[in-house]
Design an enzyme around this catalytic site. Structure first.
Site, mmCIF file in Angstrom:
data_model
loop_
_atom_site.group_PDB
_atom_site.id
_atom_site.type_symbol
_atom_site.label_atom_id
_atom_site.label_comp_id
_atom_site.label_asym_id
_atom_site.label_seq_id
_atom_site.Cartn_x
_atom_site.Cartn_y
_atom_site.Cartn_z
ATOM 1 N N GLU A 96 -136.266 -73.048 -42.349
ATOM 2 C CA GLU A 96 -134.902 -72.537 -42.242
ATOM 3 C C GLU A 96 -134.707 -71.883 -40.874
ATOM 4 O O GLU A 96 -133.698 -71.255 -40.627
ATOM 5 C CB GLU A 96 -134.574 -71.580 -43.390
ATOM 6 C CG GLU A 96 -135.431 -70.336 -43.488
ATOM 7 C CD GLU A 96 -134.758 -69.097 -42.946
ATOM 8 O OE1 GLU A 96 -135.058 -68.761 -41.782
ATOM 9 O OE2 GLU A 96 -133.973 -68.473 -43.672
ATOM 10 N N CYS A 123 -136.751 -71.445 -48.761
ATOM 11 C CA CYS A 123 -138.219 -71.300 -48.713
ATOM 12 C C CYS A 123 -138.982 -72.482 -49.306
ATOM 13 O O CYS A 123 -140.204 -72.421 -49.413
ATOM 14 C CB CYS A 123 -138.635 -70.024 -49.433
ATOM 15 S SG CYS A 123 -138.012 -68.534 -48.650
ATOM 16 N N HIS A 168 -144.354 -69.127 -55.182
ATOM 17 C CA HIS A 168 -143.646 -68.626 -53.997
ATOM 18 C C HIS A 168 -143.722 -67.100 -54.000
ATOM 19 O O HIS A 168 -143.666 -66.466 -55.045
ATOM 20 C CB HIS A 168 -142.189 -69.101 -53.973
ATOM 21 C CG HIS A 168 -141.453 -68.534 -52.790
ATOM 22 N ND1 HIS A 168 -141.934 -68.663 -51.505
ATOM 23 C CD2 HIS A 168 -140.320 -67.783 -52.697
ATOM 24 C CE1 HIS A 168 -141.113 -68.043 -50.683
ATOM 25 N NE2 HIS A 168 -140.134 -67.494 -51.368
#
Lengths: 352, 132
Positions: A81, A113, A235
């Protein structure tokens, strides 16, 4: 046809800043932020580093470990990103820098992400369908947090690369499933320097819902239970969320320990699960099984069921630095230096 | 720097592609089209040659008055590195503490941003050296 990981590589910039140093500037209790987020320090890119330099270093490490001729790579996808250009691919520069050009395809991915794991899934599809022999998927970021915002305590830099193929696998990807919805928990509009987020909205309806949904879907599809896996990687926007989601799903602290890096390097965004998985691959043995779930705001989760093969013993893991070495290679900086390196100081035009 | 001028040198700047004289075997970086030792005998015999990217610091200088592109990195280190293949390359040494610098230090190349043409311009990438 078995499809999976042939090699991997990673890179983490060496600069670190601690939450206490950030809190000191903004009148916030940095100690409490550190405790609440379970982040002890975060990585900071140097002034000459960006997603391209991080991706290239990770990709070169990947090739050093396995010795595959880069000309046999048919696709390179870089998920991030924080691509340095809005228009002009990161992936073409990576391809040129590892000498994979020109007979190949390349593209940049963006999904907050989880752009790195989306790249892995695309390579799995292309290799599995026989369209390419090898594909390289990279997740890397130099993420931004607005000065004084809660994100500034976590947004960091790093990345990992994966060579996906069907021969000489070190890890077979048994299956991958995703769970995707339109959930605006975190975003950055075109031209904006810093992202915006929905505060607590980023938790339950976003991170937790998507990760648990994808994870349960994968467990159901595979007919497995959490105890069937030796390692789990989730994550990790902070140190707490992955521990909580692991507990919700029935995984133990021991299963997630090897892949939990955020407490030491912060949230590397698209690099987070790829780096966590690389950390597990550094120590994994044949026959072991890994459960990995990425999350990207916006929102979606990609879940992977991965089995380590005997091939991991053949891979020259020492040809590139381990995650532990990269985490330990560090230099702490103060907020002023951090602000300078992250371009947060307004300069005279001549210096830019 | 003009976009095309830098772009023409990408192979050398990204991957240390030099040349090797097909007559005497000497290696050159940056690439040469004629060997300065063999002169006309080398014409048409200069082959691309990729350096491994490893070497050691022959000498160095710490720069305190930086050009605008390196203002954010000062003081920074410029060194002459003796590559394993024998050729010498001038380049920046990064990720090193100034008091840890020494002649003979082993280094390897990595890719970093070298310069850019302003906030809207193209970004130039190239080799720099880091301690092994």
């Amino acid at each position: 046809m078995d499809v999976g990981i042939v090699s991997y590589g990673a890179y983490i910039p060496r600069y670190r800043i601690v939450p206490q140093e950030i809190g000191k500037v903004w009148g916030t209790d940095g100690e409490a932020m550190s405790r609440n987020l379970y982040i002890l320090s975060k990585s900071v890119p140097g002034p000459d580093e960006d997603v391209i330099t991080i991706a290239v270093e990770a990709a070169r490490g990947t090739l050093r470990r396995c010795g595959v001729d880069p000309k046999r790579i048919g696709a390179i996808y870089v998920g991030s990103e924080s691509h340095p250009y809005a228009v002009k691919p990161t992936s073409t520069i990576v391809a040129e820098a590892i000498e994979a050009s020109p007979n190949m395809t390349a593209a940049d991915f963006e999904f907050a992400c989880k752009a790195g794991t989306a790249a892995i899934q695309c390579c799995l599809g292309l290799v599995g369908s026989g369209m390419i022999e090898y594909g390289m998927a990279i997740g890397a970021d130099t993420s931004q947090g607005a000065p004084g915002d809660a994100l500034e305590y976590s947004a960091s830099a790093g990345g990992a690369a994966y060579l996906i193929g069907s021969k000489n696998l070190i890890a077979k990807i048994e299956n991958t499933v995703s769970y995707t919805t339109d959930t605006p928990d975190f975003w950055r509009r075109e031209g904006q320097d810093y992202p915006s987020h929905g505060g607590r909205f980023t938790g339950e309806p976003a991170y937790f819902k998507h990760i648990t949904s994808a994870a349960k879907r994968l467990l159901e599809t595979m007919g497995t239970k959490p105890s069937d896996y030796d390692y789990a990687v989730f994550h990790q926007p902070n140190g707490k969320f992955p521990m909580r989601v692991a507990k919700q799903l029935g995984f133990t602290d021991q299963q997630i320990e090897a892949g939990l890096l955020t407490p030491f390097i912060g949230n590397t965004y698209s690099g987070a699960v790829p780096l966590g998985l690389a950390s597990v691959l550094d120590v994994a043995k044949p026959g072991q099984r890994i459960f990995a779930v990425a999350y990207g705001s916006g929102a979606g989760s990609d879940a992977f069921d991965i089995s380590i093969t005997d091939g991991i013993e053949e891979l020259d893991r020492s040809a590139a630095p381990s995650i532990r070495e990269l985490v330990e290679r560090k230099k702490f900086i103060d907020y002023a230096t951090y602000a300078k390196y992250k371009n947060k100081i307004k300069l005279k035009e001549a210096i830019e | 720097m003009a976009v095309a001028r830098f772009w023409r040198e990408n192979a050398s700047r990204y991957n240390l592609i030099g040349t090797k004289c097909g007559v005497c075997g000497r290696v050159y970086f940056p690439p040469r089209s004629v060997c300065p030792t063999c002169h006309r005998k080398s014409i048409g015999k200069m082959e691309p040659f990729k350096l491994k990217g490893e070497g050691e610091v022959l000498t160095y200088s710490i720069v305190h008055e930086a050009p605008s592109q390196l203002e954010m990195q000062k003081p920074y280190v410029i060194a002459i590195v003796q590559m394993d293949e024998g050729v010498r390359i001038t380049g920046q040494i990064i990720d090193v503490e100034l008091d840890e610098l020494k002649v003979g230090m082993k280094v390897r190349t990595t890719l970093r941003k070298v310069s850019d043409d302003g906030a809207a311009g193209v970004i130039h990438y190239g080799y720099k050296f880091m301690p092994v």
